[in-house]
Scaffold this motif. Structure first.
Motif, short mmCIF file in Angstrom:
data_model
loop_
_atom_site.label_atom_id
_atom_site.label_comp_id
_atom_site.label_asym_id
_atom_site.label_seq_id
_atom_site.Cartn_x
_atom_site.Cartn_y
_atom_site.Cartn_z
N ALA A 4 0.84 -1.19 0.00
CA ALA A 4 0.00 0.00 0.00
C ALA A 4 0.88 1.24 0.00
O ALA A 4 2.08 1.18 0.28
N ALA A 5 0.25 2.37 -0.30
CA ALA A 5 0.94 3.66 -0.35
C ALA A 5 -0.08 4.76 -0.10
O ALA A 5 -1.27 4.57 -0.35
N PRO A 6 0.38 5.92 0.37
CA PRO A 6 -0.56 7.01 0.61
C PRO A 6 -0.96 7.72 -0.69
O PRO A 6 -0.23 7.67 -1.68
N PRO A 7 -2.10 8.40 -0.67
CA PRO A 7 -2.53 9.16 -1.85
C PRO A 7 -1.45 10.17 -2.26
O PRO A 7 -0.79 10.76 -1.41
N GLY A 8 -1.28 10.32 -3.56
CA GLY A 8 -0.34 11.30 -4.09
C GLY A 8 1.12 10.88 -4.11
O GLY A 8 1.99 11.68 -4.43
N SER A 9 1.39 9.61 -3.83
CA SER A 9 2.78 9.15 -3.76
C SER A 9 3.29 8.51 -5.04
O SER A 9 4.44 8.05 -5.10
N GLU A 10 2.47 8.49 -6.08
CA GLU A 10 2.85 7.77 -7.30
C GLU A 10 4.16 8.26 -7.92
O GLU A 10 4.98 7.45 -8.37
N ALA A 11 4.42 9.56 -7.96
CA ALA A 11 5.65 10.07 -8.57
C ALA A 11 6.88 9.56 -7.81
O ALA A 11 7.87 9.13 -8.42
N PRO A 27 1.15 -0.89 -17.23
CA PRO A 27 -0.09 -0.11 -17.26
C PRO A 27 -1.21 -0.82 -16.51
O PRO A 27 -1.32 -2.05 -16.57
N LYS A 28 -2.00 -0.02 -15.82
CA LYS A 28 -3.17 -0.56 -15.14
C LYS A 28 -4.37 -0.41 -16.07
O LYS A 28 -4.46 0.55 -16.83
N PRO A 29 -5.31 -1.34 -16.01
CA PRO A 29 -6.55 -1.16 -16.79
C PRO A 29 -7.22 0.15 -16.37
O PRO A 29 -7.14 0.55 -15.20
N PRO A 30 -7.89 0.83 -17.30
CA PRO A 30 -8.48 2.14 -16.99
C PRO A 30 -9.34 2.17 -15.73
O PRO A 30 -9.26 3.11 -14.94
N ALA A 31 -10.16 1.15 -15.52
CA ALA A 31 -11.03 1.15 -14.34
C ALA A 31 -10.22 1.11 -13.05
O ALA A 31 -10.61 1.71 -12.04
N LEU A 32 -9.07 0.44 -13.07
CA LEU A 32 -8.22 0.37 -11.89
C LEU A 32 -7.30 1.58 -11.79
O LEU A 32 -6.95 2.02 -10.69
N ALA A 33 -6.89 2.14 -12.92
CA ALA A 33 -6.01 3.31 -12.92
C ALA A 33 -6.68 4.49 -12.23
O ALA A 33 -6.01 5.30 -11.59
N ALA A 34 -8.00 4.56 -12.32
CA ALA A 34 -8.73 5.66 -11.69
C ALA A 34 -8.59 5.64 -10.17
O ALA A 34 -8.77 6.66 -9.51
N ARG A 35 -8.23 4.50 -9.60
CA ARG A 35 -8.06 4.38 -8.15
C ARG A 35 -6.69 4.87 -7.69
O ARG A 35 -6.42 4.94 -6.49
N GLY A 36 -5.78 5.13 -8.64
CA GLY A 36 -4.42 5.53 -8.30
C GLY A 36 -3.56 4.31 -8.06
O GLY A 36 -3.96 3.17 -8.29
N GLY A 37 -2.33 4.55 -7.64
CA GLY A 37 -1.40 3.47 -7.41
C GLY A 37 -0.59 3.15 -8.65
O GLY A 37 -0.76 3.77 -9.70
N CYS A 38 0.32 2.19 -8.52
CA CYS A 38 1.22 1.83 -9.61
C CYS A 38 1.47 0.33 -9.59
O CYS A 38 1.47 -0.29 -8.53
N ILE A 51 -3.33 2.48 -3.47
CA ILE A 51 -3.49 3.68 -2.65
C ILE A 51 -4.44 3.38 -1.49
O ILE A 51 -5.50 2.78 -1.68
N GLU A 52 -4.02 3.82 -0.32
CA GLU A 52 -4.79 3.56 0.89
C GLU A 52 -4.87 4.85 1.72
O GLU A 52 -3.84 5.39 2.12
N GLU A 53 -6.08 5.32 1.94
CA GLU A 53 -6.28 6.48 2.82
C GLU A 53 -5.80 6.11 4.22
O GLU A 53 -6.00 5.00 4.67
N GLY A 54 -5.15 7.05 4.89
CA GLY A 54 -4.67 6.79 6.24
C GLY A 54 -3.53 5.79 6.29
O GLY A 54 -3.29 5.16 7.31
N TYR A 55 -2.82 5.62 5.18
CA TYR A 55 -1.74 4.65 5.08
C TYR A 55 -0.69 4.81 6.18
O TYR A 55 -0.27 5.91 6.49
N ARG A 56 -0.31 3.68 6.76
CA ARG A 56 0.81 3.60 7.70
C ARG A 56 1.61 2.37 7.31
O ARG A 56 1.04 1.28 7.21
#
Length: 115
Positions: A4-11, A27-38, A51-56
């Protein structure tokens, strides 16, 4: 493997997994790419970072990734400013632990050469 990773960490994840480790971003399929992550891969290793909100980052859980050229990889990580911690507690293997930019623990290991 899934991490997992926090939102906005893709770069930062791309810079580390592609730029430092030399993995390929898949590449992620479009439906999954919308969720973020890599998604990344190298050889038989496939790694999905969701991507996980509140990631620790988990303090102990981690993937173990077999590599060849462990010392070269450790030098590349160190040169990029990513510390490695060597560990000789696993008989028959050389290994180290490190962390990705969001704190996920990673183990890299290589079979020791028989003498």
């Amino acid at each position: 493997m899934l991490l997992a990773a926090p939102p906005g960490s893709e770069a930062a994840l791309r810079a580390f997994y592609v730029g430092v480790l030399g993995m390929t971003e898949d590449p992620k399929p479009p439906a999954l790419a919308a969720r973020g992550g890599c998604w990344f891969s190298a050889g038989s290793v496939v790694l999905h970072l969701g991507i996980e909100e509140g990631y620790r980052p988990p303090p102990k859980a981690h993937p173990g990734i077999r590599v060849t050229g462990l010392d070269t990889l450790a030098a590349r990580l160190t040169a990029a400013g990513t510390p490695v911690r060597r560990d000789d507690a696993l008989p028959g293997h050389h290994r180290f632990h490190t962390h990705d930019p969001v704190g996920n623990r990673l183990e890299f290991l290589e079979a020791a050469m028989a003498s």
